[in-house]
Scaffold this motif. Structure first.
Motif, PDB file in Angstrom:
ATOM      1  N   MET A   1      41.247  44.059 -37.000  1.00 31.48           N
ATOM      2  CA  MET A   1      40.525  45.290 -36.675  1.00 31.48           C
ATOM      3  C   MET A   1      39.753  45.785 -37.898  1.00 31.48           C
ATOM      4  O   MET A   1      40.280  45.819 -39.004  1.00 31.48           O
ATOM      5  CB  MET A   1      41.504  46.377 -36.234  1.00 31.48           C
ATOM      6  N   THR A   2      38.500  46.142 -37.718  1.00 31.26           N
ATOM      7  CA  THR A   2      37.721  46.771 -38.769  1.00 31.26           C
ATOM      8  C   THR A   2      37.764  48.283 -38.569  1.00 31.26           C
ATOM      9  O   THR A   2      38.130  48.771 -37.503  1.00 31.26           O
ATOM     10  CB  THR A   2      36.265  46.285 -38.740  1.00 31.26           C
ATOM     11  N   THR A   3      37.399  49.021 -39.604  1.00 34.64           N
ATOM     12  CA  THR A   3      37.460  50.482 -39.547  1.00 34.64           C
ATOM     13  C   THR A   3      36.096  51.071 -39.844  1.00 34.64           C
ATOM     14  O   THR A   3      35.392  50.609 -40.742  1.00 34.64           O
ATOM     15  CB  THR A   3      38.489  51.031 -40.560  1.00 34.64           C
ATOM     16  N   ARG A   4      35.722  52.084 -39.103  1.00 32.17           N
ATOM     17  CA  ARG A   4      34.472  52.795 -39.310  1.00 32.17           C
ATOM     18  C   ARG A   4      34.754  54.300 -39.327  1.00 32.17           C
ATOM     19  O   ARG A   4      35.753  54.767 -38.786  1.00 32.17           O
ATOM     20  CB  ARG A   4      33.445  52.491 -38.208  1.00 32.17           C
ATOM     21  N   THR A   5      33.825  55.057 -39.916  1.00 36.21           N
ATOM     22  CA  THR A   5      33.936  56.513 -39.959  1.00 36.21           C
ATOM     23  C   THR A   5      32.866  57.122 -39.068  1.00 36.21           C
ATOM     24  O   THR A   5      31.696  56.740 -39.136  1.00 36.21           O
ATOM     25  CB  THR A   5      33.766  57.032 -41.397  1.00 36.21           C
ATOM     26  N   LEU A   6      33.264  58.065 -38.251  1.00 39.10           N
ATOM     27  CA  LEU A   6      32.353  58.742 -37.337  1.00 39.10           C
ATOM     28  C   LEU A   6      32.288  60.214 -37.709  1.00 39.10           C
ATOM     29  O   LEU A   6      33.309  60.901 -37.754  1.00 39.10           O
ATOM     30  CB  LEU A   6      32.850  58.585 -35.898  1.00 39.10           C
ATOM     31  N   ALA A   7      31.084  60.712 -38.010  1.00 38.90           N
ATOM     32  CA  ALA A   7      30.884  62.131 -38.294  1.00 38.90           C
ATOM     33  C   ALA A   7      30.378  62.818 -37.032  1.00 38.90           C
ATOM     34  O   ALA A   7      29.504  62.295 -36.340  1.00 38.90           O
ATOM     35  CB  ALA A   7      29.889  62.326 -39.433  1.00 38.90           C
ATOM     36  N   VAL A   8      30.929  63.988 -36.754  1.00 38.13           N
ATOM     37  CA  VAL A   8      30.553  64.749 -35.561  1.00 38.13           C
ATOM     38  C   VAL A   8      30.062  66.122 -36.002  1.00 38.13           C
ATOM     39  O   VAL A   8      30.810  66.894 -36.599  1.00 38.13           O
ATOM     40  CB  VAL A   8      31.750  64.897 -34.602  1.00 38.13           C
ATOM     41  N   VAL A   9      28.805  66.417 -35.723  1.00 38.24           N
ATOM     42  CA  VAL A   9      28.212  67.702 -36.082  1.00 38.24           C
ATOM     43  C   VAL A   9      28.086  68.553 -34.827  1.00 38.24           C
ATOM     44  O   VAL A   9      27.412  68.174 -33.868  1.00 38.24           O
ATOM     45  CB  VAL A   9      26.824  67.519 -36.734  1.00 38.24           C
ATOM     46  N   SER A  10      28.756  69.705 -34.826  1.00 40.11           N
ATOM     47  CA  SER A  10      28.706  70.626 -33.696  1.00 40.11           C
ATOM     48  C   SER A  10      28.111  71.946 -34.146  1.00 40.11           C
ATOM     49  O   SER A  10      28.586  72.550 -35.107  1.00 40.11           O
ATOM     50  CB  SER A  10      30.119  70.848 -33.132  1.00 40.11           C
ATOM     51  N   ALA A  11      27.072  72.397 -33.440  1.00 42.78           N
ATOM     52  CA  ALA A  11      26.407  73.645 -33.811  1.00 42.78           C
ATOM     53  C   ALA A  11      26.747  74.787 -32.862  1.00 42.78           C
ATOM     54  O   ALA A  11      26.022  75.778 -32.795  1.00 42.78           O
ATOM     55  CB  ALA A  11      24.890  73.430 -33.857  1.00 42.78           C
ATOM     56  N   GLY A  12      27.841  74.666 -32.149  1.00 45.93           N
ATOM     57  CA  GLY A  12      28.261  75.751 -31.263  1.00 45.93           C
ATOM     58  C   GLY A  12      28.610  77.004 -32.048  1.00 45.93           C
ATOM     59  O   GLY A  12      29.117  76.923 -33.172  1.00 45.93           O
ATOM     60  N   LEU A  13      28.365  78.155 -31.462  1.00 46.50           N
ATOM     61  CA  LEU A  13      28.621  79.425 -32.142  1.00 46.50           C
ATOM     62  C   LEU A  13      29.891  80.113 -31.664  1.00 46.50           C
ATOM     63  O   LEU A  13      30.543  80.816 -32.430  1.00 46.50           O
ATOM     64  CB  LEU A  13      27.432  80.363 -31.951  1.00 46.50           C
ATOM     65  N   ALA A  14      30.239  79.938 -30.413  1.00 41.28           N
ATOM     66  CA  ALA A  14      31.419  80.595 -29.857  1.00 41.28           C
ATOM     67  C   ALA A  14      32.665  79.752 -30.110  1.00 41.28           C
ATOM     68  O   ALA A  14      32.585  78.573 -30.455  1.00 41.28           O
ATOM     69  CB  ALA A  14      31.236  80.817 -28.360  1.00 41.28           C
ATOM     70  N   VAL A  15      33.823  80.394 -29.928  1.00 39.23           N
ATOM     71  CA  VAL A  15      35.101  79.688 -30.010  1.00 39.23           C
ATOM     72  C   VAL A  15      35.951  80.104 -28.813  1.00 39.23           C
ATOM     73  O   VAL A  15      36.352  81.271 -28.735  1.00 39.23           O
ATOM     74  CB  VAL A  15      35.851  80.017 -31.314  1.00 39.23           C
ATOM     75  N   PRO A  16      36.209  79.189 -27.861  1.00 38.19           N
ATOM     76  CA  PRO A  16      35.698  77.818 -27.806  1.00 38.19           C
ATOM     77  C   PRO A  16      34.245  77.797 -27.348  1.00 38.19           C
ATOM     78  O   PRO A  16      33.734  78.816 -26.865  1.00 38.19           O
ATOM     79  CB  PRO A  16      36.616  77.165 -26.772  1.00 38.19           C
ATOM     80  N   SER A  17      33.586  76.638 -27.483  1.00 44.03           N
ATOM     81  CA  SER A  17      32.195  76.528 -27.059  1.00 44.03           C
ATOM     82  C   SER A  17      31.999  75.257 -26.239  1.00 44.03           C
ATOM     83  O   SER A  17      32.692  74.254 -26.450  1.00 44.03           O
ATOM     84  CB  SER A  17      31.260  76.491 -28.274  1.00 44.03           C
ATOM     85  N   SER A  18      31.053  75.321 -25.312  1.00 43.82           N
ATOM     86  CA  SER A  18      30.746  74.121 -24.524  1.00 43.82           C
ATOM     87  C   SER A  18      30.139  73.044 -25.416  1.00 43.82           C
ATOM     88  O   SER A  18      30.279  71.848 -25.134  1.00 43.82           O
ATOM     89  CB  SER A  18      29.784  74.473 -23.384  1.00 43.82           C
TER      90      SER A  18
END
Length: 208
Positions: A1-18
């Motif tokens: 198995m190889t390993t990769r890094t995934l970055a997730v950018v979320s610009a939601g303003l509310a908590v929780p947000s859609s």
């Protein structure tokens, strides 16, 4: 198995947000798709709402805070990127655009990316193609063909989302997984490669 890094950018303003909900759905589907391709994944999430003040300060001073720098390094050093924004006034949010404005030139060149957006109505879905896709093309990222949009009605049945949304999420995740799996791992970030203050500025500041 190889390993990769995934970055997730979320610009939601509310908590929780859609916006964050959609980001999480895309992340889970991408992790599953990469697992099917023999790739394990480390996921790092960047919540832009936590950096709102830092981003404004960065625009006027030219210098990121330590927290913002860490998030920028997360995105720059990742093997793949998922970016999700709410749609305001028929385009990405100002917070979302500001984050990508403060990135150094060419740092996203060739990076596999998946773009997605949320809004109250499906009438805003074209913003993915007339706003987000041109932005990431300008940044020279390699964007997955399928972009994912979720309107309020897509969540009417709960957090699982509609069958149509689920289908789009799986298709986009598979495309991103193919891009990430076929790309060599990103090298670790060098904290000394791009100092915030140039040596010339340091010399001028010390009277040299």
């Amino acid at each position: 198995m190889t390993t990769r890094t995934l970055a997730v950018v979320s610009a939601g303003l509310a908590v929780p947000s859609s916006t964050r909900l959609l980001a999480d759905r895309l992340t889970a589907a991408t992790v599953d798709a990469l697992g099917e391709r023999g790739v394990t994944v480390t996921v790092e999430v960047v919540e832009l709402r936590e950096h709102a003040r830092d981003l404004a300060d960065n625009l006027v001073t030219g210098f990121p805070s330590a927290a913002l720098r860490a998030s920028v390094d997360t995105v720059v050093g990742a093997d793949g990127l998922i970016s999700v924004t709410p749609i305001f006034s028929a385009s990405y949010s100002g917070l979302f655009k500001t984050f990508f404005d403060v990135l150094e030139k060419d740092v996203l060149t060739g990076k596999p990316a998946l773009i997605a957006a949320t809004a109250g109505t499906a009438r805003h879905s074209l913003a993915l193609e007339h706003a987000l896709r041109p932005l990431f093309a300008y940044l020279r990222a390699t964007v997955a063909p399928t972009a994912v949009f979720a309107a309020s009605e897509d969540w009417a049945g709960g957090e699982a989302g509609s069958p149509a949304l689920t289908s789009r999420v799986r298709r986009a995740a598979g495309e991103l997984a193919d891009l990430v799996a076929g790309r060599p791992p990103a090298p670790p970030a060098d904290p000394f490669a791009d100092p915030a203050t140039s040596f010339e500025d340091l010399l001028r500041g010390s009277g040299g």
